[in-house]
Design a protein around this motif. Structure first.
Motif, PDB file in Angstrom:
ATOM      1  N   VAL A 103      13.260  87.099  60.702  1.00 19.26           N
ATOM      2  CA  VAL A 103      12.843  87.950  61.802  1.00 19.26           C
ATOM      3  C   VAL A 103      11.693  87.430  62.484  1.00 19.26           C
ATOM      4  O   VAL A 103      10.980  86.340  61.914  1.00 19.26           O
ATOM      5  N   PRO A 104      11.312  87.759  63.924  1.00 26.11           N
ATOM      6  CA  PRO A 104       9.915  87.236  64.552  1.00 26.11           C
ATOM      7  C   PRO A 104       8.914  87.462  63.686  1.00 26.11           C
ATOM      8  O   PRO A 104       8.674  88.459  63.005  1.00 26.11           O
ATOM      9  N   ALA A 105       7.802  86.561  63.583  1.00 26.69           N
ATOM     10  CA  ALA A 105       6.515  86.533  63.207  1.00 26.69           C
ATOM     11  C   ALA A 105       5.735  87.866  63.881  1.00 26.69           C
ATOM     12  O   ALA A 105       6.149  88.510  65.212  1.00 26.69           O
ATOM     13  N   GLY A 106       4.609  88.286  63.220  1.00 26.39           N
ATOM     14  CA  GLY A 106       3.838  89.560  63.748  1.00 26.39           C
ATOM     15  C   GLY A 106       3.880  90.468  63.185  1.00 26.39           C
ATOM     16  O   GLY A 106       3.085  91.666  63.452  1.00 26.39           O
ATOM     17  N   GLU A 107       5.016  90.632  62.427  1.00 25.46           N
ATOM     18  CA  GLU A 107       5.009  92.132  61.478  1.00 25.46           C
ATOM     19  C   GLU A 107       5.278  91.881  60.015  1.00 25.46           C
ATOM     20  O   GLU A 107       6.203  91.084  59.752  1.00 25.46           O
ATOM     21  N   LYS A 139       1.847  79.219  47.822  1.00 22.52           N
ATOM     22  CA  LYS A 139       2.084  80.498  48.236  1.00 22.52           C
ATOM     23  C   LYS A 139       0.712  81.409  48.684  1.00 22.52           C
ATOM     24  O   LYS A 139      -0.159  80.992  47.906  1.00 22.52           O
ATOM     25  N   GLY A 140       0.888  81.944  49.480  1.00 24.07           N
ATOM     26  CA  GLY A 140      -0.263  82.739  50.151  1.00 24.07           C
ATOM     27  C   GLY A 140      -0.896  82.158  51.205  1.00 24.07           C
ATOM     28  O   GLY A 140      -1.993  82.681  51.826  1.00 24.07           O
ATOM     29  N   GLU A 141      -0.977  80.641  51.356  1.00 24.21           N
ATOM     30  CA  GLU A 141      -1.693  79.940  52.335  1.00 24.21           C
ATOM     31  C   GLU A 141      -1.148  80.128  53.529  1.00 24.21           C
ATOM     32  O   GLU A 141       0.059  80.265  53.771  1.00 24.21           O
ATOM     33  N   THR A 142      -1.735  79.904  54.765  1.00 23.06           N
ATOM     34  CA  THR A 142      -1.378  80.197  56.092  1.00 23.06           C
ATOM     35  C   THR A 142      -0.745  78.871  56.599  1.00 23.06           C
ATOM     36  O   THR A 142      -1.503  77.722  56.259  1.00 23.06           O
ATOM     37  N   HIS A 172       2.475  84.410  59.038  1.00 24.20           N
ATOM     38  CA  HIS A 172       2.287  82.772  58.671  1.00 24.20           C
ATOM     39  C   HIS A 172       1.886  82.612  57.317  1.00 24.20           C
ATOM     40  O   HIS A 172       1.671  81.512  57.229  1.00 24.20           O
ATOM     41  N   GLN A 173       1.899  83.391  56.521  1.00 22.98           N
ATOM     42  CA  GLN A 173       1.786  83.138  54.899  1.00 22.98           C
ATOM     43  C   GLN A 173       2.832  82.762  54.293  1.00 22.98           C
ATOM     44  O   GLN A 173       3.831  83.307  54.214  1.00 22.98           O
ATOM     45  N   SER A 174       2.795  81.547  53.692  1.00 25.15           N
ATOM     46  CA  SER A 174       3.892  80.947  52.879  1.00 25.15           C
ATOM     47  C   SER A 174       4.244  81.586  51.830  1.00 25.15           C
ATOM     48  O   SER A 174       3.576  82.237  50.753  1.00 25.15           O
ATOM     49  N   TYR A 175       5.508  81.762  51.486  1.00 24.09           N
ATOM     50  CA  TYR A 175       6.042  82.248  50.342  1.00 24.09           C
ATOM     51  C   TYR A 175       6.070  81.077  49.112  1.00 24.09           C
ATOM     52  O   TYR A 175       6.673  81.396  48.114  1.00 24.09           O
ATOM     53  N   GLY A 176       5.613  80.051  49.459  1.00 26.04           N
ATOM     54  CA  GLY A 176       5.409  78.828  48.461  1.00 26.04           C
ATOM     55  C   GLY A 176       6.599  78.203  48.220  1.00 26.04           C
ATOM     56  O   GLY A 176       7.654  78.202  48.882  1.00 26.04           O
ATOM     57  N   GLU A 177       6.661  77.411  47.218  1.00 21.61           N
ATOM     58  CA  GLU A 177       7.738  76.472  46.789  1.00 21.61           C
ATOM     59  C   GLU A 177       9.145  76.937  46.771  1.00 21.61           C
ATOM     60  O   GLU A 177      10.240  76.649  46.897  1.00 21.61           O
ATOM     61  N   ALA A 178       8.828  78.240  45.958  1.00 20.43           N
ATOM     62  CA  ALA A 178      10.066  79.016  45.760  1.00 20.43           C
ATOM     63  C   ALA A 178      11.015  79.458  47.049  1.00 20.43           C
ATOM     64  O   ALA A 178      12.370  79.248  46.853  1.00 20.43           O
ATOM     65  N   LEU A 179      10.412  79.415  48.015  1.00 22.97           N
ATOM     66  CA  LEU A 179      11.218  79.441  49.614  1.00 22.97           C
ATOM     67  C   LEU A 179      10.635  78.397  50.559  1.00 22.97           C
ATOM     68  O   LEU A 179      10.453  78.486  51.424  1.00 22.97           O
ATOM     69  N   SER A 180      11.362  77.230  49.637  1.00 21.68           N
ATOM     70  CA  SER A 180      11.258  75.681  50.578  1.00 21.68           C
ATOM     71  C   SER A 180      12.178  75.091  50.184  1.00 21.68           C
ATOM     72  O   SER A 180      13.037  75.291  49.036  1.00 21.68           O
ATOM     73  N   GLU A 181      12.541  73.965  50.845  1.00 21.73           N
ATOM     74  CA  GLU A 181      13.433  72.946  50.475  1.00 21.73           C
ATOM     75  C   GLU A 181      12.911  71.791  51.218  1.00 21.73           C
ATOM     76  O   GLU A 181      12.599  71.850  52.694  1.00 21.73           O
TER      77      GLU A 181
END
Length: 163
Positions: free
Chosen positions: A84-88, A107-110, A147-156
């Motif tokens: 979804v778009p950012a902002g919410e 995780k948690g970092e912008t 724009h807070q990262s979900y961390g390594e778990a949601l990255s590739e």
């Protein structure tokens, strides 16, 4: 005085219409929503980084080790989590970022907004990257509406070569 007011109004209207013109799929650093602008809806947890088990993000194209030419067409995938778009802030949702030649964001970092951290805050799932010839590491990073990262778990992370 009336002429000056009308002229000022016309200039403001023209500037507003120009700022909405965006021929690329990227969201510029100026357009990334500020953290205080985001609102919270449908949160099924007090944790703004909560998501469903089995959620993942991935590169559909290019694939790891692929040799490509520029512009590089990128298709971004997400499974068991909604783009979804950012902002919410909304439970189990977020948007993509592509990080060039760097790894995931903790995780948690912008996620920063610069030339190496490209935001797709309008909810885009594909883009074209203009890259010079060479070897690249691309990281797809998912983040919430702030724009807070979900961390390594949601990255590739993949490596590609641009000829």
């Amino acid at each position: 005085m009336k002429f000056q007011t009308l002229t000022l109004a016309a200039v403001v209207a023209m500037m507003a219409s120009c700022s909405n013109a965006d021929s690329n799929n990227e969201v510029s650093t100026e357009e990334a929503p500020a953290m205080e602008e985001a609102t919270s809806t449908n949160m099924q947890s007090d944790d703004p980084l909560a998501y469903e088990e089995g959620a993942r993000v991935f590169f559909m194209t290019p694939t790891a080790g692929e040799v490509v030419s520029s512009p590089v067409h990128v298709d971004m995938g997400a499974e068991n989590i909604e783009v979804v778009p950012a902002g919410e802030l909304s439970y189990n949702t977020g948007h993509h970022h592509i990080i060039i030649n760097k790894g995931h964001i903790s995780k948690g970092e912008t996620v920063p907004a610069d030339e190496q951290h490209i935001h797709y805050g309008q909810g885009q799932v594909e883009t074209e990257l203009e890259l010079e010839p060479g070897n690249y590491t691309l990281t797809l990073q998912f983040a919430n509406g702030l724009h807070q990262s979900y961390g390594e778990a949601l990255s590739e992370t993949i490596e590609i070569t641009v000829e």
